[in-house]
Design an enzyme around this catalytic site. Structure first.
Site, PDB file in Angstrom:
ATOM      1  NE  ARG A  45     -34.397   4.374  26.242  1.00 39.53           N
ATOM      2  CZ  ARG A  45     -33.496   3.397  26.373  1.00 39.53           C
ATOM      3  NH1 ARG A  45     -32.952   2.837  25.335  1.00 39.53           N
ATOM      4  NH2 ARG A  45     -33.130   3.024  27.554  1.00 39.53           N
ATOM      5  NE  ARG A  96     -36.795   2.089  30.863  1.00 43.74           N
ATOM      6  CZ  ARG A  96     -35.918   1.409  30.121  1.00 43.74           C
ATOM      7  NH1 ARG A  96     -36.332   0.680  29.116  1.00 43.74           N
ATOM      8  NH2 ARG A  96     -34.627   1.460  30.372  1.00 43.74           N
ATOM      9  NE  ARG A 127     -25.948  -2.307  32.357  1.00 45.31           N
ATOM     10  CZ  ARG A 127     -27.193  -2.444  31.950  1.00 45.31           C
ATOM     11  NH1 ARG A 127     -27.604  -3.589  31.468  1.00 45.31           N
ATOM     12  NH2 ARG A 127     -28.022  -1.436  31.987  1.00 45.31           N
ATOM     13  NE  ARG A 155     -30.336   3.836  32.241  1.00 44.37           N
ATOM     14  CZ  ARG A 155     -31.153   3.831  31.192  1.00 44.37           C
ATOM     15  NH1 ARG A 155     -31.946   4.848  30.962  1.00 44.37           N
ATOM     16  NH2 ARG A 155     -31.171   2.813  30.377  1.00 44.37           N
ATOM     17  CE  LYS A 196     -26.838  -1.968  26.016  1.00 42.47           C
ATOM     18  NZ  LYS A 196     -27.765  -2.443  27.008  1.00 42.47           N
TER      19      LYS A 196
HETATM   20  P1  AMP Z   1     -31.170  -1.876  30.641  1.00 40.16           P
HETATM   21  O1  AMP Z   1     -32.551  -1.985  30.126  1.00 40.16           O
HETATM   22  O2  AMP Z   1     -30.259  -2.962  30.159  1.00 40.16           O
HETATM   23  O3  AMP Z   1     -30.574  -0.505  30.487  1.00 40.16           O
HETATM   24  O4  AMP Z   1     -31.278  -2.130  32.231  1.00 40.16           O
HETATM   25  C1  AMP Z   1     -32.080  -1.329  33.045  1.00 40.16           C
HETATM   26  C2  AMP Z   1     -31.623  -1.429  34.484  1.00 40.16           C
HETATM   27  O5  AMP Z   1     -31.703  -2.780  34.948  1.00 40.16           O
HETATM   28  C3  AMP Z   1     -30.184  -1.023  34.740  1.00 40.16           C
HETATM   29  O6  AMP Z   1     -30.009   0.381  34.861  1.00 40.16           O
HETATM   30  C4  AMP Z   1     -29.899  -1.755  36.045  1.00 40.16           C
HETATM   31  O7  AMP Z   1     -30.535  -1.113  37.145  1.00 40.16           O
HETATM   32  C5  AMP Z   1     -30.618  -3.076  35.831  1.00 40.16           C
HETATM   33  N1  AMP Z   1     -29.761  -4.083  35.179  1.00 40.16           N
HETATM   34  C6  AMP Z   1     -29.931  -4.645  33.954  1.00 40.16           C
HETATM   35  N2  AMP Z   1     -28.973  -5.543  33.701  1.00 40.16           N
HETATM   36  C7  AMP Z   1     -28.152  -5.534  34.775  1.00 40.16           C
HETATM   37  C8  AMP Z   1     -26.955  -6.237  35.112  1.00 40.16           C
HETATM   38  N3  AMP Z   1     -26.401  -7.123  34.285  1.00 40.16           N
HETATM   39  N4  AMP Z   1     -26.387  -5.971  36.313  1.00 40.16           N
HETATM   40  C9  AMP Z   1     -26.922  -5.096  37.175  1.00 40.16           C
HETATM   41  N5  AMP Z   1     -28.039  -4.384  36.905  1.00 40.16           N
HETATM   42  C10 AMP Z   1     -28.660  -4.600  35.726  1.00 40.16           C
END
Ligand code: AMP
Length: 210
Positions: A127, A158, A88, A169, A13
């Site tokens: 990753r 990470r 989300r 996740r 993504k």
């Molecule tokens: P990502 O890089 O998009 O996978 O986001 C990493 C982390 O940020 C996620 O596992 C959540 O803890 C938080 N996060 C990112 N976007 C959202 C969202 N729209 N709503 C809630 N938590 C978010």
């Protein structure tokens, strides 16, 4: 062009979002990147989000809605945007629709990048993130498995890419985010994209579908 990009963690993504937003010259809004930056800078928002992000849980809807509201009200949203990682869950999607309606805007496309679970687990296990430029890379792409192919910076895993957190996740994704596929499909703006293949192949598929 106003686009939302959906897909499980590891579906590609973020990579595709960056390319597509550059192609159309629209802001790439990654809530994950914004939150990680706030955490790094130890801001109030970052301190509030830290434990959620590092354990693979979603941060509260209020927190992300605030981030998106600030973006929507700013000038950079005028010519469109590409949302990566937002919405989300259904509550966020509904709130987002309301916010857009208030300013008489609509989403043009929701792109769902589809990759099966075994491939996702495989990709997330490989990753790595660069400590210097934050670029996400795969150990398979790094010549020595330790340095960033882009800037030579040191690579690290990470916290939320650690094995136990990955499993969580994916559960969160299935329970909270997957229902958005049906939600947007009902509004007729969903585009399903096969996420297997090279980065370039997937980009081509997306561009052809828009
Ligand atoms: P990502 O890089 O998009 O996978 O986001 C990493 C982390 O940020 C996620 O596992 C959540 O803890 C938080 N996060 C990112 N976007 C959202 C969202 N729209 N709503 C809630 N938590 C978010």
């Amino acid at each position: 062009m106003r686009i939302v990009m959906l897909g499980a963690p590891g579906a590609g993504k973020g990579t595709q979002a960056k390319k597509i937003s550059e192609k159309f010259d629209i802001p790439h809004v990654s809530t994950g990147d914004i939150l990680r930056k706030e955490i790094k800078n130890e801001t109030e928002l970052g301190l509030e989000a830290k434990s959620f992000v590092e354990s693979g849980k979603l941060v509260t809807d209020e927190l992300v809605i605030e981030i998106i509201k600030n973006f929507i009200q700013g000038d950079s949203a005028e010519n469109g945007f590409l949302m990566d990682g937002f919405p989300r869950n259904l509550a966020q999607a509904k709130k987002f629709a309301e916010m857009l309606e208030e300013i008489e805007l609509k989403l043009d496309h929701v792109i769902n990048i589809d990759v099966d679970n075994s491939e996702i687990i495989n990709r997330l296990g490989m990753r790595r993130t660069c400590k210097e430029c934050q670029k996400i890379t795969s150990v398979a792409e790094s010549s020595n498995g330790a340095s960033c192919p882009e800037c030579g910076g040191e690579l690290f895993i990470r916290k939320d890419d650690e094995k136990e957190v990955i499993a969580h996740r994916l559960e969160v994704y299935e329970k909270e985010t997957q229902p958005l596929i049906e939600y947007y499909s009902e509004s007729g703006i969903l585009i399903d994209i096969d996420g297997l293949g090279t980065e370039e192949e997937v980009t081509e598929r997306i561009l052809k579908s828009l």
